[in-house]
Design an enzyme around this catalytic site. Structure first.
Site, PDB file in Angstrom:
ATOM      1  N   TYR A 142       0.850  -1.195   0.000  1.00 36.25           N
ATOM      2  CA  TYR A 142       0.000   0.000   0.000  1.00 36.25           C
ATOM      3  C   TYR A 142       0.886   1.246   0.000  1.00 36.25           C
ATOM      4  O   TYR A 142       1.720   1.416   0.904  1.00 36.25           O
ATOM      5  CB  TYR A 142      -0.883  -0.059   1.247  1.00 36.25           C
ATOM      6  CG  TYR A 142      -1.534   1.217   1.695  1.00 36.25           C
ATOM      7  CD1 TYR A 142      -1.334   1.677   2.991  1.00 36.25           C
ATOM      8  CD2 TYR A 142      -2.388   1.947   0.865  1.00 36.25           C
ATOM      9  CE1 TYR A 142      -1.943   2.839   3.445  1.00 36.25           C
ATOM     10  CE2 TYR A 142      -3.004   3.110   1.316  1.00 36.25           C
ATOM     11  CZ  TYR A 142      -2.771   3.554   2.603  1.00 36.25           C
ATOM     12  OH  TYR A 142      -3.378   4.704   3.052  1.00 36.25           O
TER      13      TYR A 142
ATOM     14  N   ASP B 108      -1.295  -6.233   9.504  1.00 38.35           N
ATOM     15  CA  ASP B 108      -2.372  -5.298   9.183  1.00 38.35           C
ATOM     16  C   ASP B 108      -3.492  -6.117   8.557  1.00 38.35           C
ATOM     17  O   ASP B 108      -3.377  -6.571   7.419  1.00 38.35           O
ATOM     18  CB  ASP B 108      -1.821  -4.240   8.213  1.00 38.35           C
ATOM     19  CG  ASP B 108      -2.865  -3.198   7.830  1.00 38.35           C
ATOM     20  OD1 ASP B 108      -4.079  -3.511   7.860  1.00 38.35           O
ATOM     21  OD2 ASP B 108      -2.472  -2.073   7.476  1.00 38.35           O
TER      22      ASP B 108
ATOM     23  N   ILE C 216      -6.772  -5.228   8.016  1.00 42.12           N
ATOM     24  CA  ILE C 216      -7.943  -4.385   7.800  1.00 42.12           C
ATOM     25  C   ILE C 216      -8.891  -4.907   6.728  1.00 42.12           C
ATOM     26  O   ILE C 216     -10.018  -4.443   6.629  1.00 42.12           O
ATOM     27  CB  ILE C 216      -7.569  -2.912   7.491  1.00 42.12           C
ATOM     28  CG1 ILE C 216      -6.893  -2.788   6.122  1.00 42.12           C
ATOM     29  CG2 ILE C 216      -6.713  -2.321   8.584  1.00 42.12           C
ATOM     30  CD1 ILE C 216      -6.665  -1.320   5.723  1.00 42.12           C
TER      31      ILE C 216
ATOM     32  N   LYS D 212     -12.588  -0.455   5.706  1.00 39.41           N
ATOM     33  CA  LYS D 212     -12.750  -1.309   4.531  1.00 39.41           C
ATOM     34  C   LYS D 212     -13.903  -2.297   4.712  1.00 39.41           C
ATOM     35  O   LYS D 212     -14.793  -2.382   3.893  1.00 39.41           O
ATOM     36  CB  LYS D 212     -11.453  -2.081   4.253  1.00 39.41           C
ATOM     37  CG  LYS D 212     -10.225  -1.190   4.208  1.00 39.41           C
ATOM     38  CD  LYS D 212     -10.289  -0.159   3.088  1.00 39.41           C
ATOM     39  CE  LYS D 212      -9.099   0.767   3.119  1.00 39.41           C
ATOM     40  NZ  LYS D 212      -9.156   1.811   2.105  1.00 39.41           N
TER      41      LYS D 212
END
Lengths: 443, 475
Positions: A153, A238, A240, A277
């Site tokens: 990202y 992470d 998410i 998200k």
């Protein structure tokens, strides 16, 4: 009377302020400009740029709206607003207990009840953006390094590095094995850091991956954790997109890996979560850090003072996420709809002759346009990207902005638009590919 | 054992101060008029609770300000998706308008210069990151809010150098004090990048007069350093003289505007600390641009932006709120200070804030900070009031205490005053004339319903420094 004076040389701002580490000069953000200037609209601007560079989840809003219409207690504070004052005053950095409890339950449900989360280990931050930065401040000193698998990202360049002074050393992954993280790649990254005299403090993985759109297999998660143990460094996972896997069996959380090891080595593991998200609520700024390390929990909690979640939002979401019937239904329905969207875009791209990495999660697919490149370089990729942006009028994200080591890959988001708009986007791609075929045939 | 960072293991978080003993006493035994009438009364918490009925009424009459009501749910999706770090235009416009009204309409604020942050806590840290490198310094007049040590220094590595202000001239910020601090920094090899003033002052409750402000602006222009004006108590000025903002002064004197930055928040003026509405307003375009990018780390929830945009764009409500709030604060301040003076306790003459700067110097056994701590422990453990000792605000003279008066209802205030009176009588029996002892016969009205009291279970048990380790979530 104001006297105009000649401005003296302005006093310098900080190095952090002047630096470009905020990352906004990357093409990732440049595409947004084209979109902002000419945004597609189904009715008013059918020739505008379609935004496919924004990983938003808009497929399940009706479920949220329905919940709100049926549950006014989640609202302004109910009839007579009895809780308003208490809520407006609540700034305790521990966060609303009911909200932490609800988040813990939600995270458990997403993982099919395979692991339990302790609400007292949940630290609240204003978004995953803040959570990742905060963890970096806690786990590493300025000048130290975090290892991050590529492609990753683009926001990590800012979130992990900008104000912290910490460096990112990439763990190179490539298409030969579907961009999976290997022990060799981990070791190579570590060595690379050492050769630059950088002290590695941790690894940060995104699972499911952004931009790949796939969950990391449990054998690889085990390898990564073993590596972290061996080097005595931290592991940040992470997660998410954990609620955005197309089927519940596809995702294995680092929490499950730890549970399988009876939580041995847990004190180096920290999970980042968010509702931006999975629940499609990026505006509400709901991020969490879940750490198995008491010192990290305590320190993170103190640091969260700089980035607390609005108590108004905590209250709303505590109500919503405590409703098990709602959350079960939401998680299930959201998965189904994302799966359907994914199938739609994959089929559409296939018909146009475009292959994607096999994905099973997320709000995007990882599209392979390397056969279309004039030259197999970053420059070639950016030229192609420019054409797609300005001629095909689709804002997609070039792999180079995600630090992908192979040119030609693009992240394409599919959940931030209506099905109709997605059809239009696919038609444009189809037309573009047809035109290219015609061109190459005529040469 | 895997190590964590120096920032994490150090004590830059500021929670190791003995200051927190007071919180412990309150936490273990919080006052409740019915359940715990002998509990500790919280007077260390600078909250504004005097206008909630007025605000609640507005909230109930405007369901469209909530995203969850039938009237507001049509805005839910677009609001939930809105994460643009510019912030909602209607939010910025409403806040800019509010800031202008709080300054009597004497200045206008440009909505495009408004940058969001995670409360004023986040705003201060963000400004420090923008203006100074690790190891550089800000000058801060004493006494100052203890949280600054954490907010400005912890993760930024910026040093704070005190500008020592003294009671002999009512803690005025003098040119001499500024120069002395600047020199001290130089001697310590610290490069000064800015001066941070809090106006109205926490903990003093006073405002800076025009001459002082002009002197400060002149000083920072001469030294070519930034000026950060923390104006989070701007709307709490309940009495003459009128508040003068930095934003007004720069219209009147020569000033390089690139040096001027204001920190604002709705936590004190409106009493909304939970909503985390912090604002950085800078006259420097580069700072606005940089701060805006940094605000990604602490954006205001769009749900809250929506509510605030609606509320603060209601001109009628805002105009009446500003007046009401001042009236309540004035009334409370007047009653509190008068009652204290009647038992021989003075305080710094003040016209703003949610607290008074109480003068207990004559009660000290000796003129030392140890004696101040001793007296403070007596106040907490015997008088059962949590007040804040001046040393935690870096006051250079022992014997001063900050006492908050706006975070409780009238009945609790009466109980607090009764305890102070009793204590003073005990301490100095001979000095109190009989006729003033009618204060001692205050009766607590227990006929009120339970719900009328702001019991500790309803009050959020948090400190003005929200990172107290002693805070437990109660909901």
């Amino acid at each position: 009377m104001v006297i105009e004076i000649e401005k003296p040389s302005s006093v310098r701002l900080s190095k952090v302020a002047i630096s470009k580490t905020h990352g906004e000069d990357s093409p990732y953000f440049a595409g947004w400009k084209a979109y902002d200037e000419n945004p597609y609209d189904e009715v008013h601007n059918q020739s505008g740029v379609i935004q496919m560079g924004l990983a938003e989840n808009q497929v399940s809003f009706d479920l949220l709206e329905k919940y709100l219409e049926e549950h006014h207690e989640a609202s302004s504070w109910g009839k007579g607003a009895p809780g308003f004052r208490e809520n407006a005053l609540f700034q305790d950095y521990h966060g609303l207990k009911s909200f932490r409890q609800a988040m813990a339950n939600f995270m458990e449900q997403i993982r099919g009840g395979k692991v339990k989360f302790d609400p007292d280990r949940i630290v609240l931050t204003a978004g995953a953006t803040a959570a990742n930065e905060l963890l970096t401040f806690i786990l590493a000193d300025p000048g130290d390094a975090l290892l991050v698998p590529t492609p990753y990202y683009p926001g990590f360049d800012r979130d992990l590095r900008w104000r912290t002074g910490v460096k990112i050393v990439p763990i190179h992954c490539n298409s030969s094995n579907n961009f999976q993280i290997t022990p060799q790649a981990l070791e190579a990254a570590y060595q690379s850091a050492e050769s630059m005299d950088l002290k590695v403090r941790g690894i940060l993985i995104t699972n499911p991956s952004n931009p790949l759109g796939s969950a990391i297999q449990s054998s690889i998660l085990n390898d990564i954790l073993d590596f972290a143990v061996h080097k005595n460094i931290h592991l940040v996972s992470d997660e998410i997109y954990s609620g955005s896997t197309f089927s519940p069996s596809e995702f294995v959380s680092i929490a499950e890996i730890l549970r399988n090891r009876n939580y041995k080595d847990a004190e180096r593991v920290h999970i980042v979560y968010s509702l931006s998200k999975d629940l499609g609520l990026p505006g509400f700024r709901v991020g969490t850090i879940y750490s198995y390390n008491d010192d990290v929990v305590t320190t993170a909690r103190r640091m969260s003072s700089f980035t607390l979640i609005s108590s108004q939002t905590q209250h709303l979401l505590a109500c919503m996420l405590s409703n098990h019937e709602f959350t079960q239904n939401y998680i299930k329905t959201n998965r189904e709809r994302l799966n359907k969207r994914y199938d739609m875009i994959i089929q559409g791209l296939k018909k146009a002759g475009i292959e994607c990495l096999k994905g099973n999660a997320g709000l995007f697919c990882w599209m392979n346009l390397s056969p279309l490149l004039n030259e197999p370089t970053r420059q070639g990729e950016l030229e192609l990207w420019n054409i797609i942006l300005n001629q095909v009028k689709l804002n997609i994200s070039p792999g180079s902005s995600c630090h992908c080591s192979e040119p030609g890959w693009f992240r394409v988001c599919f959940a931030n638009m209506s099905e109709q708009t997605l059809r239009v986007a696919l038609q444009r791609i189809h037309k573009f590919m047809e035109q290219r075929k015609v061109c190459s045939v005529n040469r | 054992m895997v190590a964590i960072s120096k920032i994490a293991t150090g004590n830059g978080h500021g929670e190791d101060s003995p200051y927190f003993d007071g919180w412990k006493a309150y936490e273990t035994n919080p006052f409740h008029p019915i359940d715990r009438p002998d509990g500790v009364i919280q007077m260390g918490l600078a909250e504004n609770q005097l206008c909630f009925n007025f605000i609640k009424k507005w909230v109930m009459e405007h369901p469209e300000a909530s995203l969850c009501s039938a009237e507001g749910v049509n805005k839910f999706k677009e609001t939930a998706l809105f994460q643009d770090y510019h912030g909602m235009p209607e939010f910025r416009e409403a806040v800019a308008k509010f800031m202008g009204k709080v300054r009597g309409g004497r200045v206008k604020f440009d909505p495009d210069r408004i940058v969001m942050s995670g409360g004023a806590t986040g705003a201060h840290e963000m400004v420090a990151f923008c203006l100074a490198d690790p190891g550089e310094a800000f000058l801060v007049p004493t006494p100052y809010y203890p949280g600054f040590d954490r907010d400005l220094s912890w993760r930024t590595g910026v040093e704070l150098v005190p500008v020592v202000c003294e009671s002999s001239n009512n803690f005025k910020i003098t040119r001499a004090a500024l120069e002395a601090a600047y020199e001290k920094a130089k001697e310590a090899n610290l490069r000064v990048k800015g001066l941070l003033i809090t106006n109205p002052s926490n903990p003093l409750g006073t405002i800076l007069d025009q001459d002082t402000l002009k002197g400060i602006v002149k000083f920072i222009n001469e030294k070519n350093i930034h000026l950060i004006g923390d104006e989070i108590y701007a709307a709490t000025v309940f009495m003459e003289p009128e508040f003068v903002s930095i934003s007004e002064i720069i219209e009147e004197v020569e000033c390089n505007r690139d040096l001027i930055h204001i920190v604002y928040s709705l936590s004190k003026d409106m009493g909304f600390p939970g909503f985390r509405v912090g604002i950085v307003y800078s006259y420097n375009d580069a700072v606005v641009s940089c701060a805006r990018k940094m605000s990604s780390f602490g954006l205001v929830s769009s749900q809250t932006q929506h509510l605030i945009a609606k509320m603060l764009s209601d001109d009628d409500f805002v105009d009446r709120f500003i007046v009401e709030s001042k009236e309540h604060l004035l009334k409370r301040h007047k009653y509190f200070t008068l009652s204290l003076s009647q038992v021989g306790i003075g305080s710094l003459k003040s016209n703003a804030g949610l607290f008074i700067w109480m003068d207990l110097r004559k009660l000290l056994k000796e003129k030392t900070f140890d004696a101040e701590m001793d007296l403070w422990r007596v106040i907490i453990n015997e008088v059962k009031l949590n007040v804040s000792p001046g040393s935690s605000f870096h006051c250079d003279e022992p014997g001063w205490f900050r006492v908050c008066f706006a975070n409780m209802d009238d009945n609790t205030m009466e109980v607090a005053l009764l305890r102070i009176t009793t204590f003073m009588h005990k301490h100095n029996e001979a000095m109190v004339p009989r006729k003033l002892c009618r204060r001692a016969s205050l009766k607590l009205s227990l006929s009120r319903r339970r719900d009328d009291f702001m019991s500790p279970n309803m009050m959020s048990p948090h400190s003005p420094i929200p990172q107290s380790p002693l805070i437990r979530a109660r909901t």
